[in-house]
Design an enzyme around this catalytic site. Sequence first.
Site, PDB file in Angstrom:
ATOM      1  N   VAL A  67      22.629  44.429  37.853  1.00 15.35           N
ATOM      2  CA  VAL A  67      22.442  45.664  37.090  1.00 15.35           C
ATOM      3  C   VAL A  67      22.558  45.456  35.589  1.00 15.35           C
ATOM      4  O   VAL A  67      22.095  46.295  34.802  1.00 15.35           O
ATOM      5  CB  VAL A  67      23.426  46.766  37.540  1.00 15.35           C
ATOM      6  CG1 VAL A  67      23.170  47.152  38.982  1.00 15.35           C
ATOM      7  CG2 VAL A  67      24.871  46.335  37.330  1.00 15.35           C
ATOM      8  N   TYR A 159      39.080  46.768  31.124  1.00 14.21           N
ATOM      9  CA  TYR A 159      38.595  47.544  32.270  1.00 14.21           C
ATOM     10  C   TYR A 159      38.698  49.039  31.991  1.00 14.21           C
ATOM     11  O   TYR A 159      37.759  49.802  32.256  1.00 14.21           O
ATOM     12  CB  TYR A 159      39.393  47.175  33.519  1.00 14.21           C
ATOM     13  CG  TYR A 159      38.946  47.893  34.772  1.00 14.21           C
ATOM     14  CD1 TYR A 159      37.788  47.498  35.442  1.00 14.21           C
ATOM     15  CD2 TYR A 159      39.672  48.967  35.288  1.00 14.21           C
ATOM     16  CE1 TYR A 159      37.374  48.152  36.594  1.00 14.21           C
ATOM     17  CE2 TYR A 159      39.269  49.622  36.432  1.00 14.21           C
ATOM     18  CZ  TYR A 159      38.117  49.212  37.088  1.00 14.21           C
ATOM     19  OH  TYR A 159      37.703  49.855  38.237  1.00 14.21           O
TER      20      TYR A 159
END
Length: 253
Positions: A67, A159
């Site tokens: 992706v 993250y």
Amino acid sequence: MSESLAGKIVFITGAASGIGKATALKLAKLGANLILTDVVEIEYEVAFPESAQQSDLSPIITAELDVSNEAQCQLVVKEVVQYYGRIDHVFNCAGINPTAYSILELPDGYFDKLWSVNVKGTYNVTKAALPHMKEHAGCSFVNVSSIMGQRPAARVAAYCATKYAVMGFSKSMALELGPKGIRVNIVAPGFIDTPTNNSVVAGPDAVKESEASVSLGRMGTAEEVADVVAFLMSKEARYMNGSEVSINGGLKY
């Protein structure tokens, strides 16, 4: 819910395992036509042995897809549209789970890698799929953020940054696409028992620590997230747009 998803064309990223796989199985049983993608090759008979006993599952197409590569996203979506003619729903599930690092310990390229998959990947798939989603026809996106896109945690700054970004991007999408009748919602899973969950990877002691922070006293399952994703795509959720749905069992802290 089953009637509203039967025959719908659903594009899923990160479908080889965990939440992506569980969602694929859920939607297949509800009659959706699926395009399952992942950065690794999906050997359907191996990854989805349940289908061998269920000949009534709807058609499924698999494709390798990174992706973070915009050109690949455009190519795979083009091939899907050539076959089906449209896309009804997109589940942006592909992502890289966190590894604990202090800010000064982040390995070279780690932040960029997380950003390219978790954030840019969501954008790339959205950009490729959107032109092929019919306005005012019940189409939707469901994007995966995290509890760490809702509340900060130490040693996972990179993250957290990506998952907060997914939240912001998705809510902006909802405002832009809402007038076209295309809904965008976000799921924010907590501690989910999947092969790449950082507690599971760390071992039994880490799992127990995670379970102790949940009021239900256990980690969630991928299937429990899949149930929510299917609902968000269904007509029963037709007035949900820009919503972030926490799936965390009731975190204590």
